[in-house]
Design a protein around this motif. Structure first.
Motif, PDB file in Angstrom:
ATOM      1  N   PHE A 150      38.128  30.806  46.578  1.00 15.46           N
ATOM      2  CA  PHE A 150      37.889  30.307  45.221  1.00 15.46           C
ATOM      3  C   PHE A 150      39.213  30.125  44.470  1.00 15.46           C
ATOM      4  O   PHE A 150      39.358  29.200  43.678  1.00 15.46           O
ATOM      5  N   GLY A 151      40.177  31.020  44.713  1.00 20.16           N
ATOM      6  CA  GLY A 151      41.484  30.871  44.089  1.00 20.16           C
ATOM      7  C   GLY A 151      42.161  29.577  44.512  1.00 20.16           C
ATOM      8  O   GLY A 151      42.741  28.862  43.676  1.00 20.16           O
ATOM      9  N   ASN A 152      42.086  29.262  45.795  1.00 16.37           N
ATOM     10  CA  ASN A 152      42.662  28.008  46.292  1.00 16.37           C
ATOM     11  C   ASN A 152      41.956  26.797  45.691  1.00 16.37           C
ATOM     12  O   ASN A 152      42.601  25.797  45.342  1.00 16.37           O
ATOM     13  N   LEU A 153      40.639  26.885  45.570  1.00 26.57           N
ATOM     14  CA  LEU A 153      39.878  25.768  44.998  1.00 26.57           C
ATOM     15  C   LEU A 153      40.225  25.563  43.527  1.00 26.57           C
ATOM     16  O   LEU A 153      40.274  24.424  43.046  1.00 26.57           O
ATOM     17  N   ALA A 154      40.466  26.654  42.804  1.00 31.27           N
ATOM     18  CA  ALA A 154      40.817  26.538  41.387  1.00 31.27           C
ATOM     19  C   ALA A 154      42.152  25.821  41.213  1.00 31.27           C
ATOM     20  O   ALA A 154      42.305  24.971  40.327  1.00 31.27           O
ATOM     21  N   VAL A 155      43.126  26.149  42.065  1.00 36.56           N
ATOM     22  CA  VAL A 155      44.427  25.476  41.996  1.00 36.56           C
ATOM     23  C   VAL A 155      44.283  24.012  42.378  1.00 36.56           C
ATOM     24  O   VAL A 155      44.873  23.122  41.750  1.00 36.56           O
ATOM     25  N   PHE A 198      53.386  22.933  38.100  1.00 38.23           N
ATOM     26  CA  PHE A 198      53.717  24.128  38.888  1.00 38.23           C
ATOM     27  C   PHE A 198      53.511  25.389  38.056  1.00 38.23           C
ATOM     28  O   PHE A 198      52.945  26.379  38.535  1.00 38.23           O
ATOM     29  N   GLY A 199      53.936  25.346  36.805  1.00 35.66           N
ATOM     30  CA  GLY A 199      53.746  26.496  35.927  1.00 35.66           C
ATOM     31  C   GLY A 199      52.283  26.811  35.702  1.00 35.66           C
ATOM     32  O   GLY A 199      51.868  27.976  35.745  1.00 35.66           O
ATOM     33  N   MET A 200      51.475  25.776  35.471  1.00 35.03           N
ATOM     34  CA  MET A 200      50.041  25.993  35.275  1.00 35.03           C
ATOM     35  C   MET A 200      49.386  26.518  36.541  1.00 35.03           C
ATOM     36  O   MET A 200      48.489  27.379  36.491  1.00 35.03           O
ATOM     37  N   ALA A 201      49.853  26.039  37.694  1.00 35.11           N
ATOM     38  CA  ALA A 201      49.298  26.524  38.960  1.00 35.11           C
ATOM     39  C   ALA A 201      49.614  27.997  39.160  1.00 35.11           C
ATOM     40  O   ALA A 201      48.780  28.762  39.658  1.00 35.11           O
ATOM     41  N   LEU A 202      50.818  28.420  38.766  1.00 36.21           N
ATOM     42  CA  LEU A 202      51.177  29.833  38.865  1.00 36.21           C
ATOM     43  C   LEU A 202      50.279  30.692  37.984  1.00 36.21           C
ATOM     44  O   LEU A 202      49.865  31.790  38.379  1.00 36.21           O
ATOM     45  N   VAL A 203      49.970  30.195  36.782  1.00 37.87           N
ATOM     46  CA  VAL A 203      49.099  30.943  35.873  1.00 37.87           C
ATOM     47  C   VAL A 203      47.691  31.058  36.459  1.00 37.87           C
ATOM     48  O   VAL A 203      47.083  32.141  36.454  1.00 37.87           O
ATOM     49  N   VAL A 204      47.165  29.940  36.975  1.00 36.29           N
ATOM     50  CA  VAL A 204      45.833  29.963  37.592  1.00 36.29           C
ATOM     51  C   VAL A 204      45.808  30.930  38.767  1.00 36.29           C
ATOM     52  O   VAL A 204      44.868  31.721  38.925  1.00 36.29           O
ATOM     53  N   THR A 205      46.841  30.887  39.598  1.00 37.14           N
ATOM     54  CA  THR A 205      46.915  31.778  40.755  1.00 37.14           C
ATOM     55  C   THR A 205      46.944  33.242  40.324  1.00 37.14           C
ATOM     56  O   THR A 205      46.251  34.090  40.901  1.00 37.14           O
ATOM     57  N   ALA A 206      47.723  33.534  39.287  1.00 39.43           N
ATOM     58  CA  ALA A 206      47.810  34.913  38.797  1.00 39.43           C
ATOM     59  C   ALA A 206      46.471  35.391  38.256  1.00 39.43           C
ATOM     60  O   ALA A 206      46.047  36.529  38.521  1.00 39.43           O
ATOM     61  N   LEU A 211      41.385  38.536  39.077  1.00 41.75           N
ATOM     62  CA  LEU A 211      39.935  38.548  39.272  1.00 41.75           C
ATOM     63  C   LEU A 211      39.592  39.035  40.675  1.00 41.75           C
ATOM     64  O   LEU A 211      38.634  39.805  40.859  1.00 41.75           O
ATOM     65  N   GLU A 212      40.376  38.603  41.647  1.00 42.57           N
ATOM     66  CA  GLU A 212      40.153  39.040  43.029  1.00 42.57           C
ATOM     67  C   GLU A 212      40.326  40.549  43.163  1.00 42.57           C
ATOM     68  O   GLU A 212      39.556  41.225  43.852  1.00 42.57           O
ATOM     69  N   ARG A 213      41.346  41.086  42.477  1.00 43.35           N
ATOM     70  CA  ARG A 213      41.585  42.535  42.528  1.00 43.35           C
ATOM     71  C   ARG A 213      40.441  43.296  41.874  1.00 43.35           C
ATOM     72  O   ARG A 213      39.998  44.332  42.380  1.00 43.35           O
ATOM     73  N   TYR A 214      39.939  42.763  40.743  1.00 44.59           N
ATOM     74  CA  TYR A 214      38.833  43.423  40.052  1.00 44.59           C
ATOM     75  C   TYR A 214      37.569  43.407  40.911  1.00 44.59           C
ATOM     76  O   TYR A 214      36.896  44.429  41.078  1.00 44.59           O
ATOM     77  N   VAL A 215      37.256  42.254  41.462  1.00 45.86           N
ATOM     78  CA  VAL A 215      36.051  42.125  42.284  1.00 45.86           C
ATOM     79  C   VAL A 215      36.190  42.932  43.570  1.00 45.86           C
ATOM     80  O   VAL A 215      35.211  43.460  44.093  1.00 45.86           O
ATOM     81  N   GLY A 216      37.417  43.047  44.063  1.00 47.48           N
ATOM     82  CA  GLY A 216      37.639  43.821  45.278  1.00 47.48           C
ATOM     83  C   GLY A 216      37.266  45.276  45.130  1.00 47.48           C
ATOM     84  O   GLY A 216      36.986  45.954  46.126  1.00 47.48           O
ATOM     85  N   GLN A 217      37.240  45.779  43.900  1.00 49.34           N
ATOM     86  CA  GLN A 217      36.839  47.162  43.658  1.00 49.34           C
ATOM     87  C   GLN A 217      35.377  47.390  43.996  1.00 49.34           C
ATOM     88  O   GLN A 217      34.981  48.512  44.311  1.00 49.34           O
ATOM     89  N   TRP A 218      34.580  46.316  43.964  1.00 44.79           N
ATOM     90  CA  TRP A 218      33.161  46.459  44.308  1.00 44.79           C
ATOM     91  C   TRP A 218      33.021  46.922  45.745  1.00 44.79           C
ATOM     92  O   TRP A 218      32.190  47.756  46.064  1.00 44.79           O
TER      93      TRP A 218
END
Length: 223
Positions: A150-155, A198-206, A211-218
């Motif tokens: 999903f992160g790749n798709l967002a970028v 490039f800057g916007m892509a870095l923000v989206v990736t971050a 979100l990935e880290r938060y969901v990974g806690q599940w």
């Protein structure tokens, strides 16, 4: 002209690009879950509609989808006596969302199917309803697996927003072309645009990493 004079118009376009990215990514995520889960439905009608949506929007060009929504849909509506004209921003958001949603639906479908079959057998033994299985078994384990893709798709969706400039929507790419036509300073203009994307892509990736880290806690909690 000094390159600093380009920044104001480009920032205005960048804000439109950000809005398109946010709205279409959220809507596309909704489509991804609806049709990804729909593809696994035992209901033949729901499954058929989901498969048709996924195959059509993955199998055709995003540019053609955008042009169809903006140019062809109103003509079809006029033939039926219905006003189906879309504002440029609406057509842009819908085209982007439908496209990313189709790719995301396959991610959702694959992640749900990757949940061990023993989990479903245990849920059946506990007399869980299909809805309980989905919300308590499938999605909590599948969503963490979806997040990197999903992160790749967002970028990718952020980069695809440049296509909306072709329907005269004043995004970053549209503003850049206006400035280039006026100044003929292609190198400076497109270097700035390159850095801004490039800057916007870095923000989206971050953001997606957070979100990935938060969901990974599940996954850790369920273990």
């Amino acid at each position: 002209m000094e390159w600093t004079s380009y920044v104001g118009p480009l920032m205005q376009g960048a804000w439109v690009t950000v809005e398109l990215t946010v709205y279409s990514t959220l809507l596309g995520g909704l489509f991804a879950f609806l049709f990804g889960i729909g593809k696994l439905s035992p209901n033949v009608l729901i499954k058929s509609v989901s498969v048709a949506y996924i195959e059509i929007f993955r199998g055709t060009s995003l540019l053609v989808q955008l042009f169809w929504l903006y140019f062809a849909l109103p003509v079809a509506g006029d033939a039926l006596g219905i006003d189906l004209r879309l504002a440029p921003v609406t057509a842009g958001v819908m085209a982007l969302a439908l496209n990313i949603g189709a790719y995301g639906a396959e991610v959702v479908r694959g992640a749900i199917q990757s949940v061990p079959h023993s989990q479903y057998e245990a849920a059946k033994a506990l007399n869980f309803t299909p809805r309980q299985v989905l919300w308590r078994i499938s999605l909590p384990q599948a969503i963490p697996e979806m997040m990197p893709t999903f992160g790749n798709l967002a970028v990718q969706n952020l980069k695809d927003t440049a296509l909306v400039s072709l329907i005269s929507l004043g995004d970053l790419a549209f503003r850049a072309e206006q400035i280039r036509n006026f100044t003929q300073d292609s190198t400076t203009v497109y270097t700035l645009v390159l850095l801004m994307y490039f800057g916007m892509a870095l923000v989206v990736t971050a953001l997606m990493k957070l979100l990935e880290r938060y969901v990974g806690q599940w996954r850790m909690v369920r273990r």
